[in-house]
Each structure stands twice: as structure tokens, then as C-alpha cells.
Motif scaffolding. Structure first.
Motif, mmCIF file in Angstrom:
data_model
loop_
_atom_site.group_PDB
_atom_site.id
_atom_site.type_symbol
_atom_site.label_atom_id
_atom_site.label_comp_id
_atom_site.label_asym_id
_atom_site.label_seq_id
_atom_site.Cartn_x
_atom_site.Cartn_y
_atom_site.Cartn_z
ATOM 1 N N TYR A 18 0.844 -1.194 0.000
ATOM 2 C CA TYR A 18 0.000 0.000 0.000
ATOM 3 C C TYR A 18 0.874 1.236 0.000
ATOM 4 C CZ TYR A 18 -4.725 -1.672 0.315
ATOM 5 O OH TYR A 18 -5.936 -2.216 0.001
ATOM 6 N N GLU A 19 0.490 2.194 -0.804
ATOM 7 C CA GLU A 19 1.113 3.502 -0.730
ATOM 8 C C GLU A 19 0.471 4.295 0.397
ATOM 9 O OE1 GLU A 19 0.963 5.688 -4.299
ATOM 10 O OE2 GLU A 19 2.566 4.582 -5.272
ATOM 11 N N ARG A 20 1.281 5.071 1.053
ATOM 12 C CA ARG A 20 0.744 6.030 2.023
ATOM 13 C C ARG A 20 1.160 7.403 1.552
ATOM 14 N NH1 ARG A 20 2.758 6.140 8.181
ATOM 15 N NH2 ARG A 20 4.678 6.666 7.078
ATOM 16 N N LEU A 21 0.195 8.159 1.080
ATOM 17 C CA LEU A 21 0.452 9.538 0.671
ATOM 18 C C LEU A 21 0.224 10.437 1.870
ATOM 19 C CD1 LEU A 21 -1.375 9.596 -2.777
ATOM 20 C CD2 LEU A 21 1.023 9.066 -2.309
ATOM 21 N N VAL A 22 1.270 11.142 2.269
ATOM 22 C CA VAL A 22 1.172 12.053 3.413
ATOM 23 C C VAL A 22 1.194 13.479 2.885
ATOM 24 C CG1 VAL A 22 2.222 12.802 5.570
ATOM 25 C CG2 VAL A 22 2.326 10.395 4.916
ATOM 26 N N ILE A 23 0.141 14.220 3.152
ATOM 27 C CA ILE A 23 0.010 15.586 2.648
ATOM 28 C C ILE A 23 -0.068 16.544 3.826
ATOM 29 C CG2 ILE A 23 -1.344 17.148 1.206
ATOM 30 C CD1 ILE A 23 -2.484 14.703 -0.217
ATOM 31 N N ASP A 24 0.920 17.406 3.953
ATOM 32 C CA ASP A 24 0.925 18.419 5.003
ATOM 33 C C ASP A 24 0.350 19.708 4.434
ATOM 34 O OD1 ASP A 24 3.967 16.948 5.893
ATOM 35 O OD2 ASP A 24 2.214 16.988 7.218
ATOM 36 N N ILE A 25 -0.747 20.167 5.007
ATOM 37 C CA ILE A 25 -1.435 21.345 4.483
ATOM 38 C C ILE A 25 -0.711 22.620 4.946
ATOM 39 C CG2 ILE A 25 -3.630 22.569 4.351
ATOM 40 C CD1 ILE A 25 -3.564 19.755 3.097
ATOM 41 N N PRO A 26 -0.334 23.468 4.004
ATOM 42 C CA PRO A 26 0.423 24.669 4.372
ATOM 43 C C PRO A 26 -0.465 25.777 4.935
ATOM 44 C CG PRO A 26 0.038 24.633 2.018
ATOM 45 C CD PRO A 26 -0.528 23.350 2.546
ATOM 46 N N LYS A 27 0.188 26.749 5.518
ATOM 47 C CA LYS A 27 -0.511 27.943 5.991
ATOM 48 C C LYS A 27 -1.149 28.651 4.804
ATOM 49 C CE LYS A 27 0.439 32.352 8.299
ATOM 50 N NZ LYS A 27 1.498 33.208 8.909
#
Length: 351
Positions: A18-27
Motif C-alpha cells: 500500500y502507498e501512504r500519501l502524506v500531505i501536510d497542508i500549508p498555511k
């Protein structure tokens, strides 16, 4: 932190499927429904597929499942689990015998034999463990033929010529739960291996990134300085010494492709009869005709790398109870281990 969205792909060079896409939302991110946000951020994603993933808790925000109408906020951390297997419509059910160790409504434990590929891919469109699982599930539920086979919950794999335990998830929620356990390195995995050479110490830890070889792309290698590949940690312990070969157990913190094989090679102890990493020739011992014949006889008994996934433990995705499964060593490894044991006890008996 940059205003660009950081995406982490943990599948690369890993046994986890499984891929785990981690997306950090910017200011400064405007409030936007998460289904719309992801549809524009993930290539090829459809709103229907994303909503299914959200419903099945395969989309987490700050480590918690959310609804499709959740609005993304600055500094949120979004994790999306996504498998990259062939779609279920590409899987042909085949009547392949399966050694099922345990099964309930959520998980399926299988003891894989040597020579069986786990899932269809380039060069292996059929005859795989997943083709057998498809047939098995259709026997349980004939309606699958009309509605299409479900996506199979393979969250990890083992090499074609490695034997031992595999867990499959039977529901999407079980898939997400098990995938998180693999990513968090909380799954117990104990392998038994016969390797070349003797060890000065009784136990140790191998640390070194594992990734594809820069020149020979079918092979993997260790990068001690971490310049390529992904972090990999293998703990090993000597179980029995046979002078020129040693029986060891290996416990994995990470699950990189060929991890045990390349880690053992990197410290001078390739797996016995591992034709990818130099174990299919005499590595230790004086080369003379009788000894060479003895080793060749051992190779004939175990015609693959001597590696077995003996133990697998995890937290059950529904009951949350710890589960631990163990499988017996296969006959070919038992035979070659016994042959080396007799040789180490009586070096004159090398027939």
C-alpha cells in the motif's frame, strides 16, 4: 516549511503493498471539502473512488477518519492509503491449493510455499497466490461472479522463493488498520534463515538503507550512508552454528524488498543458495572435491534461498486483541539444516 504540499510514498522499495500519501497542508490553505481537495491533488483519482476511500477509513486527517464533507484546514496532516495492485477485474480466479492457517470475517492467514508469486504482475499474470485467493473467495460467495471480485487486502508480500506466513485483509477497514500497523513497524515478523559463514557475536542489528542497485535494477543493495533507498533495520540472533554456515533468526523493524537477503550479504553472510546475492556458490570452506560435492548435494536439497517467514503477529483489526501465528519450517530447509548439522558433528561424513 515550504508552501508546497509534501507527498511521502512509502511503497517505494518496500514489501508493503500500500502507498501512504502524506500531505501536510500549508498555511493559507482555503477551506475546501476533502473529497474535492484530494480529487485535484491525486493524479487519476475520481470523486467516487475518493469517497469510497473516505467511507472505508482509508483517508485520515490528523490520524483520525473523517467524513467526505470535512473541510481541509491549514496545518492538517492528511494520510491517504492506496493500493497499487491490479484492479479486481484483472485478476483471474484459479483453483490453486492454499495452505490457510487462520480465517475469520476480517483476515486470512496463508502459509505460502516456495515458487509461488504473491500477486499478478509483469511476467506473472496468473498462477499467483492472489489468483488462488480469488477462486477461494468465489467458492464462499458465488455472487462475486456477477458483482465483480473485491479488491484484495494484500498489505505485504514475501519473495517468490521465500516460504511462510502472509496476512490478507478481507474488508477495506481491516486493510487500513493492518496497513497502519505495518507503517508504524508494530507488526511482529520473525524469519528463519540459513546463511553462509560463522558469527563472532550471538546477536546484532543491521542498519542500512535498502534500495535498488544503481546499475543492476533487478537487484537491491544496502546504502549504509543512506544516500539512496529507504531506512531498513534487521535484528538477528544466532540459533545454531554449523562451522561454515549458521542458522539465524531475523526480526524485521522495516519491510523493504529483499531486506534480509541484502542486509545479510552486506555483512558477509549471504543466504544459503541465494542466486541473486551470491549464496549459490561456496562462500566459506576450503574448496576440494568432496566438500564441493557435499555443498552441491545441499543445494539440491534446498533449491532456493533458505529463508522462511516463521512468525507473524499483529493486533486484530476488529477485536483489537494481539494475535501471533507460527508455521513449521518447510521440508527442504529442514533437510538441508539436518545435513549441515550432521556434517558439523562429523566432518568426515560429507556424503
Amino acid at each position: 516549511m515550504s508552501n508546497e504540499i509534501a507527498v511521502e510514498d512509502d511503497l517505494q522499495e518496500s514489501e508493503e503493498l500500500y502507498e501512504r500519501l502524506v500531505i501536510d497542508i500549508p498555511k493559507g490553505q482555503e477551506a475546501l471539502r476533502i473529497d474535492k481537495f484530494l480529487m485535484h491533488r491525486i493524479e487519476g483519482a475520481t470523486r467516487n473512488k475518493i469517497q469510497q476511500g473516505i467511507d472505508n477509513e482509508m483517508v485520515l486527517v490528523n490520524d483520525k477518519p473523517v467524513k467526505a464533507n470535512y473541510k481541509v484546514r491549514p496545518y492538517d496532516k492528511i494520510v491517504v492509503f492506496d493500493n497499487r495492485h491490479p484492479d479486481s477485474n484483472d485478476i483471474i480466479p484459479e483453483n490453486i491449493p492454499l495452505n490457510i492457517v487462520f480465517e475469520d470475517d476480517d483476515v486470512l492467514l496463508i502459509n505460502k510455499p516456495a515458487g509461488m508469486v504473491v500477486h499478478p504482475g509483469s511476467g506473472n499474470p496468473s498462477g499467483t497466490l492472489i489468483n488462488g485467493v480469488a477462486f477461494y473467495l468465489k467458492q464462499q460467495n458465488p455472487e462475486l461472479e456477477e458483482n465483480g471480485l473485491p479488491r484484495f487486502g494484500m498489505v505485504h508480500r514475501i519473495d517468490k522463493n521465500t516460504t511462510g506466513l502472509l496476512v490478507l485483509a478481507k474488508t477495506p477497514k481491516a486493510m487500513t488498520d493492518l496497513a497502519k500497523q505495518f507503517f508504524n513497524h508494530t507488526v511482529h515478523r520473525r524469519y528463519i534463515a540459513l546463511v553462509w559463514g560463522d558469527f563472532e557475536e550471538n546477536e546484532g542489528t543491521i542498519r542500512g538503507h535498502v534500495g535498488r542497485h544503481q546499475r543492476f535494477r533487478k537487484l537491491f543493495t544496502t546504502y549504509p550512508e543512506g544516500e539512496h533507498g529507504k531506512e531498513a533495520v534487521t535484528h538477528y540472533k544466532v540459533l545454531e552454528r554449523f562451522n561454515y554456515v549458521t542458522l539465524v533468526e531475523c526480526r524485521l523493524e522495516t519491510g523493504r524488498t529483499h531486506q534480509i537477503r541484502v542486509h545479510m550479504q552486506s555483512i558477509g553472510h549471504p543466504l544459503f543458495n541465494d542466486d541473486f546475492y551470491g549464496g549459490d556458490k561456496i562462500v566459506k570452506g576450503t574448496i576440494f572435491s568432496k566438500y564441493k560435492q557435499f555443498v552441491d548435494n545441499c543445494f539440491a536439497l534446498c533449491q532456493r534461498q533458505a529463508l522462511h517467514a516463521k512468525e507473524l503477529g499483529f493486533i486484530h483489526p476488529t477485536s483489537k486483541q494481539p494475535m501471533l501465528f507460527e508455521s513449521y519450517l518447510p521440508d527442504d530447509m529442514l533437510a538441508v539444516i539436518e545435513k549441515w548439522r550432521k556434517y558439523s558433528e562429523n566432518k568426515n561424513d560429507i556424503s
